[in-house]
Design an enzyme around this catalytic site. Sequence first.
Site, PDB file in Angstrom:
ATOM      1  N   HIS A  30       0.727   8.565 -25.374  1.00 53.00           N
ATOM      2  CA  HIS A  30       0.320   7.340 -26.069  1.00 53.00           C
ATOM      3  C   HIS A  30      -1.084   6.868 -25.698  1.00 53.00           C
ATOM      4  O   HIS A  30      -1.315   5.675 -25.434  1.00 53.00           O
ATOM      5  CB  HIS A  30       1.348   6.237 -25.832  1.00 53.00           C
ATOM      6  CG  HIS A  30       2.718   6.531 -26.379  1.00 53.00           C
ATOM      7  ND1 HIS A  30       2.919   7.295 -27.517  1.00 53.00           N
ATOM      8  CD2 HIS A  30       3.974   6.175 -25.945  1.00 53.00           C
ATOM      9  CE1 HIS A  30       4.227   7.373 -27.760  1.00 53.00           C
ATOM     10  NE2 HIS A  30       4.883   6.725 -26.820  1.00 53.00           N
ATOM     11  N   HIS A  64       5.225   1.386 -32.032  1.00 53.94           N
ATOM     12  CA  HIS A  64       6.388   1.773 -31.230  1.00 53.94           C
ATOM     13  C   HIS A  64       7.456   0.681 -31.180  1.00 53.94           C
ATOM     14  O   HIS A  64       8.090   0.472 -30.146  1.00 53.94           O
ATOM     15  CB  HIS A  64       5.930   2.150 -29.820  1.00 53.94           C
ATOM     16  CG  HIS A  64       6.852   3.071 -29.099  1.00 53.94           C
ATOM     17  ND1 HIS A  64       8.203   2.812 -28.930  1.00 53.94           N
ATOM     18  CD2 HIS A  64       6.638   4.257 -28.506  1.00 53.94           C
ATOM     19  CE1 HIS A  64       8.749   3.801 -28.250  1.00 53.94           C
ATOM     20  NE2 HIS A  64       7.830   4.698 -27.979  1.00 53.94           N
ATOM     21  N   GLU A 124       8.708   6.331 -34.820  1.00 51.15           N
ATOM     22  CA  GLU A 124       7.247   6.270 -34.798  1.00 51.15           C
ATOM     23  C   GLU A 124       6.680   7.268 -35.808  1.00 51.15           C
ATOM     24  O   GLU A 124       6.626   8.461 -35.537  1.00 51.15           O
ATOM     25  CB  GLU A 124       6.756   6.585 -33.378  1.00 51.15           C
ATOM     26  CG  GLU A 124       7.368   5.709 -32.307  1.00 51.15           C
ATOM     27  CD  GLU A 124       7.607   6.481 -31.004  1.00 51.15           C
ATOM     28  OE1 GLU A 124       6.627   6.917 -30.379  1.00 51.15           O
ATOM     29  OE2 GLU A 124       8.773   6.652 -30.610  1.00 51.15           O
TER      30      GLU A 124
HETATM   31  C1  GLA Z   1       7.920   7.927 -27.073  1.00 52.38           C
HETATM   32  C2  GLA Z   1       8.159   9.126 -26.241  1.00 52.38           C
HETATM   33  C3  GLA Z   1       9.314   8.885 -25.316  1.00 52.38           C
HETATM   34  C4  GLA Z   1       9.055   7.671 -24.453  1.00 52.38           C
HETATM   35  C5  GLA Z   1       8.710   6.490 -25.317  1.00 52.38           C
HETATM   36  C6  GLA Z   1       8.247   5.310 -24.515  1.00 52.38           C
HETATM   37  O1  GLA Z   1       8.957   7.699 -27.953  1.00 52.38           O
HETATM   38  O2  GLA Z   1       8.385  10.278 -27.008  1.00 52.38           O
HETATM   39  O3  GLA Z   1       9.506   9.994 -24.493  1.00 52.38           O
HETATM   40  O4  GLA Z   1       7.996   7.928 -23.578  1.00 52.38           O
HETATM   41  O5  GLA Z   1       7.681   6.818 -26.219  1.00 52.38           O
HETATM   42  O6  GLA Z   1       9.072   5.024 -23.437  1.00 52.38           O
END
Ligand code: GLA
Length: 403
Positions: A154, A229, A368
Site C-alpha cells: 500500500h 480500503h 479493493e
Molecule cells: C490488503 C492486503 C491484506 C492486508 C490488508 C490490510 O487487503 O492484501 O493482506 O494487508 O490490505 O490489513
Amino acid sequence: MPEHLPRRQVLRTAGALGLGAAAAGALTGPAEAAGTPDRLATMGAHHGKLEIGKAPFGTTPDGKKVDVYTFSNGRMTISMLTWGATIQRVETPDRRGRVKNISLGFDNLPDYAALSPYFGSTIGRYGNRIAKGKFSIDGNSYQIPLNNGENALHGGTLGFDKKVWSAKIVQSAKAVGVAFTYVSPDGEMGFPGELTSTVTYTLDRDDNLRIEYHATVKGKPTIVNLTNHVYFNLGGEGSGPIDGHVLQLNAPKYTPVDATLIPTGEIAPVAGTPFDFTKPTAIGARLRGDHPQLVVGRGYDHNFVLGGKTGADGLRFAARFWEPEDGRTITVHTSEPGAQFYSGNFLDGTFRGIGDRAYRQGDAFAFETQHFPDSPNQPNFPSTVLRPGQTYRSTTVYNFGTK
Ligand code: GLA
C-alpha cells in the site's frame, strides 16, 4: 471504557440538534468542542436533501489540521476525513429502515494515525504489494521501503493513507461529496516523479457512492495503482463475523499468491475452487477449508480478475454483497481489471472501533478495486506505468441497497 463516554454524549447531543448521527460523528474526536459544522449546503429535496457539512477532526503531531466532511442524501450519510481521504462512516438503512454505520473506523485521529489497518483509506501510490519493494521503469531501478515482511504494501511505510489531503466540496443537482487532492513529491517513498492525485467521492440520490481517481505525473514516469480500503460489515460495524454475507463476484479467474502474498504470476480459473463466487455463495461457506491458497492467505486475501468487458460508461459489474438478516446490499461496478477481496484476516481484536467494540478476525471485508498486485514485476499483468503527459483515470461505484 469510561474514556469513551464523553464521545457518546457528544453523539447524542449533536443528534438532538438535528444534525443526524453521521453529522454528529463529524463532531467527535479531539476537536469535538469546536461545535457545529461551519458549512451546511442544501441542494433541493426530491427524495431527500443533499447536504454536506465540515467540522474539525483533530491535528496531526506535526501540526496539520484534519477535517471531517459529512454528506448525506437524506437516506444515507457518509463521513470522510482529510487524513488519508478516509471513509470514516457509512450510515445506511436496513430493509426495515434501521440506520447503522456499516464501515469500520475510529472516532479520533490518534487511533487512525497509530492503529488503523487502512480503515476506509485512500491507498497510494501503489495499492497492495510490490515484491521486495523493488521495480524498474525504462531500466531505472527503484526501492520502496518494506513494511510487510519482505515486501512493500500500500505505497510503503508512509503511503497516501497517512497524508493530509486538501479538500474541495463538490455539489450538483444530483450528487454531493468531496474532491481530495494530494501532491506526492518526486522520490517520496522511493517512487519516481511528482504525482498529483485527485480522488472525488460523491453520493447521489440513488445511493451510489462514486469514487473517481485522477492522477498525472511530472518529471519521470512512475507507477500508479490507487484504491480505497473501506472495510464493511453489512450488519453494522462491530456486529461480528461476515461469514453469513453472500457474495457474487464477476471473476472467472484469480491470481494465486506465494507465502508472502505476492502473485505467482499465474492467472488461475476459479472453477472448482473456494474462489468460485460466480454464483452467490456465503463468504464463510468454504473459508475454513484446506485449500492451500486459503491457508497462506489466512482466508481470502486475493486479487480477482474481473470478467467480461466494460460497458459504455467504462464500468462493469464486479461484485454484490448481501447480508441476509438485515438485508443490506452493496453492488460494485468498476473500470479496473481486478479487485482484492480481503476477508479481514488480520483483524485480531487488539483495538476497538468507532462503536467501542473490538474488531476480530473476519469481522469485515474489503473489496479493493485495482490493477493486480505486484504488476510492475509481472510482465503478463496489465501495466501500471504512468508517463508524463498521460492521465491515470479509474472509477468505482458502490451502490447501497436492501433486499
Ligand atoms: C490488503 C492486503 C491484506 C492486508 C490488508 C490490510 O487487503 O492484501 O493482506 O494487508 O490490505 O490489513
